[in-house]
Write a protein that holds these residues in place. Structure first.
Motif, PDB file in Angstrom:
ATOM      1  N   TYR A  84       0.739  -1.188  -0.028  1.00 13.72           N
ATOM      2  CA  TYR A  84      -0.237   0.043  -0.061  1.00 13.72           C
ATOM      3  C   TYR A  84       0.844   1.296  -0.039  1.00 13.72           C
ATOM      4  O   TYR A  84       0.189   2.385  -0.441  1.00 13.72           O
ATOM      5  CB  TYR A  84      -0.853  -0.059   1.192  1.00 13.72           C
ATOM      6  CG  TYR A  84      -2.287   0.642   1.048  1.00 13.72           C
ATOM      7  CD1 TYR A  84      -3.181  -0.222   0.493  1.00 13.72           C
ATOM      8  CD2 TYR A  84      -2.510   2.086   1.413  1.00 13.72           C
ATOM      9  CE1 TYR A  84      -4.520   0.350  -0.062  1.00 13.72           C
ATOM     10  CE2 TYR A  84      -3.948   2.356   0.864  1.00 13.72           C
ATOM     11  CZ  TYR A  84      -4.732   1.610   0.230  1.00 13.72           C
ATOM     12  OH  TYR A  84      -6.061   2.034  -0.125  1.00 13.72           O
ATOM     13  N   ILE A  85       2.109   1.128   0.543  1.00 13.35           N
ATOM     14  CA  ILE A  85       3.009   2.463   0.376  1.00 13.35           C
ATOM     15  C   ILE A  85       3.167   2.790  -0.929  1.00 13.35           C
ATOM     16  O   ILE A  85       3.035   4.037  -1.320  1.00 13.35           O
ATOM     17  CB  ILE A  85       4.388   1.995   1.135  1.00 13.35           C
ATOM     18  CG1 ILE A  85       4.274   1.598   2.617  1.00 13.35           C
ATOM     19  CG2 ILE A  85       5.315   3.138   0.874  1.00 13.35           C
ATOM     20  CD1 ILE A  85       5.360   1.251   3.328  1.00 13.35           C
ATOM     21  N   GLY A  86       3.377   1.871  -1.970  1.00 14.18           N
ATOM     22  CA  GLY A  86       3.700   2.324  -3.358  1.00 14.18           C
ATOM     23  C   GLY A  86       2.407   3.008  -3.792  1.00 14.18           C
ATOM     24  O   GLY A  86       2.154   3.792  -4.662  1.00 14.18           O
ATOM     25  N   TYR A  87       0.950   2.359  -3.534  1.00 14.74           N
ATOM     26  CA  TYR A  87      -0.319   2.708  -4.093  1.00 14.74           C
ATOM     27  C   TYR A  87      -0.634   4.000  -3.458  1.00 14.74           C
ATOM     28  O   TYR A  87      -1.032   5.074  -4.295  1.00 14.74           O
ATOM     29  CB  TYR A  87      -1.308   1.682  -3.490  1.00 14.74           C
ATOM     30  CG  TYR A  87      -2.626   1.907  -3.631  1.00 14.74           C
ATOM     31  CD1 TYR A  87      -3.167   1.954  -4.895  1.00 14.74           C
ATOM     32  CD2 TYR A  87      -3.509   2.649  -2.874  1.00 14.74           C
ATOM     33  CE1 TYR A  87      -4.524   2.063  -5.230  1.00 14.74           C
ATOM     34  CE2 TYR A  87      -4.993   2.949  -3.008  1.00 14.74           C
ATOM     35  CZ  TYR A  87      -5.421   2.758  -4.356  1.00 14.74           C
ATOM     36  OH  TYR A  87      -6.562   3.345  -4.611  1.00 14.74           O
ATOM     37  N   LEU A  88      -0.167   4.295  -2.050  1.00 13.48           N
ATOM     38  CA  LEU A  88      -0.437   5.690  -1.644  1.00 13.48           C
ATOM     39  C   LEU A  88       0.367   6.874  -2.602  1.00 13.48           C
ATOM     40  O   LEU A  88      -0.331   7.795  -3.040  1.00 13.48           O
ATOM     41  CB  LEU A  88      -0.034   5.884  -0.373  1.00 13.48           C
ATOM     42  CG  LEU A  88      -0.842   4.858   0.758  1.00 13.48           C
ATOM     43  CD1 LEU A  88      -0.196   5.316   2.161  1.00 13.48           C
ATOM     44  CD2 LEU A  88      -2.340   5.871   0.701  1.00 13.48           C
TER      45      LEU A  88
ATOM     46  N   ARG B 272       1.397   6.355  -5.729  1.00 15.19           N
ATOM     47  CA  ARG B 272       0.844   6.686  -7.195  1.00 15.19           C
ATOM     48  C   ARG B 272      -0.507   7.213  -7.206  1.00 15.19           C
ATOM     49  O   ARG B 272      -0.848   8.029  -8.126  1.00 15.19           O
ATOM     50  CB  ARG B 272       0.830   5.088  -7.612  1.00 15.19           C
ATOM     51  CG  ARG B 272       1.935   4.400  -7.954  1.00 15.19           C
ATOM     52  CD  ARG B 272       1.869   3.222  -8.919  1.00 15.19           C
ATOM     53  NE  ARG B 272       0.866   2.185  -8.075  1.00 15.19           N
ATOM     54  CZ  ARG B 272       1.232   1.480  -7.379  1.00 15.19           C
ATOM     55  NH1 ARG B 272       2.319   1.271  -7.003  1.00 15.19           N
ATOM     56  NH2 ARG B 272       0.072   0.554  -6.940  1.00 15.19           N
ATOM     57  N   LYS B 273      -1.516   6.809  -6.323  1.00 19.94           N
ATOM     58  CA  LYS B 273      -2.874   6.967  -6.328  1.00 19.94           C
ATOM     59  C   LYS B 273      -3.155   8.435  -5.724  1.00 19.94           C
ATOM     60  O   LYS B 273      -3.915   9.417  -6.197  1.00 19.94           O
ATOM     61  CB  LYS B 273      -3.813   5.927  -5.816  1.00 19.94           C
ATOM     62  CG  LYS B 273      -5.118   6.002  -5.768  1.00 19.94           C
ATOM     63  CD  LYS B 273      -5.526   6.218  -7.263  1.00 19.94           C
ATOM     64  CE  LYS B 273      -7.102   6.472  -7.636  1.00 19.94           C
ATOM     65  NZ  LYS B 273      -8.037   5.162  -6.953  1.00 19.94           N
ATOM     66  N   HIS B 274      -2.521   8.657  -4.516  1.00 18.47           N
ATOM     67  CA  HIS B 274      -2.719   9.900  -3.832  1.00 18.47           C
ATOM     68  C   HIS B 274      -1.616  10.875  -3.578  1.00 18.47           C
ATOM     69  O   HIS B 274      -1.881  11.897  -3.061  1.00 18.47           O
ATOM     70  CB  HIS B 274      -3.320   9.520  -2.216  1.00 18.47           C
ATOM     71  CG  HIS B 274      -4.491   8.753  -2.476  1.00 18.47           C
ATOM     72  ND1 HIS B 274      -5.639   9.292  -2.397  1.00 18.47           N
ATOM     73  CD2 HIS B 274      -4.765   7.195  -2.308  1.00 18.47           C
ATOM     74  CE1 HIS B 274      -6.605   8.287  -2.376  1.00 18.47           C
ATOM     75  NE2 HIS B 274      -5.926   7.038  -2.453  1.00 18.47           N
ATOM     76  N   ASN B 275      -0.595  10.495  -4.080  1.00 17.36           N
ATOM     77  CA  ASN B 275       0.879  11.404  -4.053  1.00 17.36           C
ATOM     78  C   ASN B 275       1.046  11.520  -2.473  1.00 17.36           C
ATOM     79  O   ASN B 275       1.379  12.893  -2.233  1.00 17.36           O
ATOM     80  CB  ASN B 275       0.389  12.507  -5.012  1.00 17.36           C
ATOM     81  CG  ASN B 275       2.057  13.465  -5.206  1.00 17.36           C
ATOM     82  OD1 ASN B 275       2.992  12.607  -4.972  1.00 17.36           O
ATOM     83  ND2 ASN B 275       1.799  14.384  -5.189  1.00 17.36           N
ATOM     84  N   THR B 276       1.087  10.578  -1.742  1.00 19.33           N
ATOM     85  CA  THR B 276       1.487  10.895  -0.486  1.00 19.33           C
ATOM     86  C   THR B 276       1.876   9.824   0.131  1.00 19.33           C
ATOM     87  O   THR B 276       2.357   8.519  -0.298  1.00 19.33           O
ATOM     88  CB  THR B 276      -0.071  11.060   0.557  1.00 19.33           C
ATOM     89  OG1 THR B 276       0.243  11.400   1.836  1.00 19.33           O
ATOM     90  CG2 THR B 276      -0.934   9.762   0.390  1.00 19.33           C
ATOM     91  N   GLN B 277       2.758  10.094   1.452  1.00 17.31           N
ATOM     92  CA  GLN B 277       3.292   9.052   2.210  1.00 17.31           C
ATOM     93  C   GLN B 277       2.450   8.098   3.248  1.00 17.31           C
ATOM     94  O   GLN B 277       1.407   8.883   3.554  1.00 17.31           O
ATOM     95  CB  GLN B 277       4.609   9.709   2.931  1.00 17.31           C
ATOM     96  CG  GLN B 277       5.575  10.291   1.901  1.00 17.31           C
ATOM     97  CD  GLN B 277       5.933   9.229   1.029  1.00 17.31           C
ATOM     98  OE1 GLN B 277       6.551   8.097   1.497  1.00 17.31           O
ATOM     99  NE2 GLN B 277       6.369   9.947  -0.222  1.00 17.31           N
ATOM    100  N   PRO B 278       2.787   7.224   3.801  1.00 23.33           N
ATOM    101  CA  PRO B 278       2.220   6.244   4.639  1.00 23.33           C
ATOM    102  C   PRO B 278       2.084   7.022   6.022  1.00 23.33           C
ATOM    103  O   PRO B 278       2.856   7.935   6.290  1.00 23.33           O
ATOM    104  CB  PRO B 278       2.650   5.018   4.697  1.00 23.33           C
ATOM    105  CG  PRO B 278       4.323   5.146   4.464  1.00 23.33           C
ATOM    106  CD  PRO B 278       3.942   6.581   3.243  1.00 23.33           C
TER     107      PRO B 278
END
Length: 323
Positions: A195-199, A201-207
């Motif tokens: 999910y770290i990579g997904y955040l 790509r999709k939300h331009n944010t860090q975990p």
């Protein structure tokens, strides 16, 4: 709801039925087309009556949390429209391992019936009359409809006794060294790994940083007595390094990996929740009931859930309301 449905249709387009229309003669063929992988063909099909009007169904996508939303979306949309609900076997077979009284059937009883693909639409907004059927795209999340009947969907997702027993054993293990009574269990969902990579790509944010979870813990410790935090994560080692110093924190799966089904049962067995992101954690908090402190992530489904559920708050909202 419309925005979320549009985004899912845009990013995860509906299966192109036109390319296989000649092969989809019955609902048995149709059910197979809804699944990501080939499903086991049944040796015998129950020959029930064919649908008099349209049906509601959905394509399979994602893992457990996504498929719970897919099931719930079919369930709620059928209640809203009066159409008959059906979910493909590939979704039911996974959910049947967790829940004991699911009411939405597979296509088993209507597998022999002819299917009219021309009468299918992709959304409630496009649905005009009772003879039309609705096939939702995979990853659909009908939040507004589902949460209209939130207590009913919680009943629908009644966790089976075997998993509940195992989850209670985990809770008892977490307090075995304590001498207190009347514990308040708070499930903490920490999603990392993929999910770290997904955040990004999709939300331009860090975990979420550890401070989010620690602040949420402090809120519950201040509000309730004898609080014990049960941490469920796909990265238990990270959680142990960040929170293991607290005597009232128990990290599940630290020594032996739990199944997703058991992790969900653990979260659902808690009194309250701390939730970061992802559909799995959403359902853990919804099934637990109680209060939920969730991570403030814009344009995520949790933001809409937080607007609809009075017992869900971000840390910022909680601090404003308790100045």
């Amino acid at each position: 709801m419309c925005i979320i449905s549009f985004l899912h249709v845009f990013f995860f387009p509906l299966y192109d039925m036109s390319t296989t229309r000649g092969n989809l003669r019955t609902y048995m063929d149709f059910e197979q087309s809804l699944c990501m992988n080939n499903i086991r063909k049944r040796k015998t099909w129950k020959h029930g009556r064919c649908p008099r009007y349209g049906i509601v169904t959905i394509m399979q996508g994602g893992r457990l949390g996504n498929q719970m939303w897919e099931y719930a979306s079919v369930w709620a949309l059928a209640r809203r429209t009066g159409l008959e609900p059906y979910v493909p076997q590939c979704i039911r077979v996974k959910l049947d391992q967790l829940f004991e009284q699911l009411t939405v059937p597979t296509f088993e009883e209507i597998g022999h019936c002819p299917v009219e693909i021309n009468y299918f639409v992709k959304s409630l907004e496009a649905w005009n009359y009772t003879n039309q059927s609705i096939i939702l795209p995979k990853y659909s999340i009908q939040i507004d409809l589902v949460l209209t009947w939130v207590q009913d969907i919680v009943q629908e997702f009644t966790i089976n006794k075997k998993l509940l027993k195992k989850s209670q054993q985990v809770l008892h293990l977490a307090i075995k060294d304590f001498q207190m009574k009347n514990y308040t269990f708070v499930g903490v969902h920490v999603r990392r790994t993929d999910y770290i990579g997904y955040l990004k790509r999709k939300h331009n944010t860090q975990p979420a940083e550890p401070i989010f979870y620690k602040t949420a813990m402090k809120i519950f410790e201040k509000k309730y007595q004898n609080v014990v935090f049960i941490v469920v994560s796909d990265d238990p080692l990270w959680c142990w390094k960040k929170f293991g110093y607290k005597s009232n924190v128990y990290v599940a799966s630290k020594q032996q990996k739990n199944s997703p089904a058991l992790d969900l049962a653990i979260l659902a067995s808690c009194n309250h929740s701390v939730y970061d992101y992802g559909t799995f954690g959403e359902w853990g908090a919804i099934l637990a009931g109680g209060e939920t402190i969730y991570y403030n992530l814009s344009h995520h489904s949790s933001a809409r859930i937080g607007q609809l559920m009075k017992n869900w708050q971000t840390i910022e909202e909680y601090q404003r309301n308790h100045i």
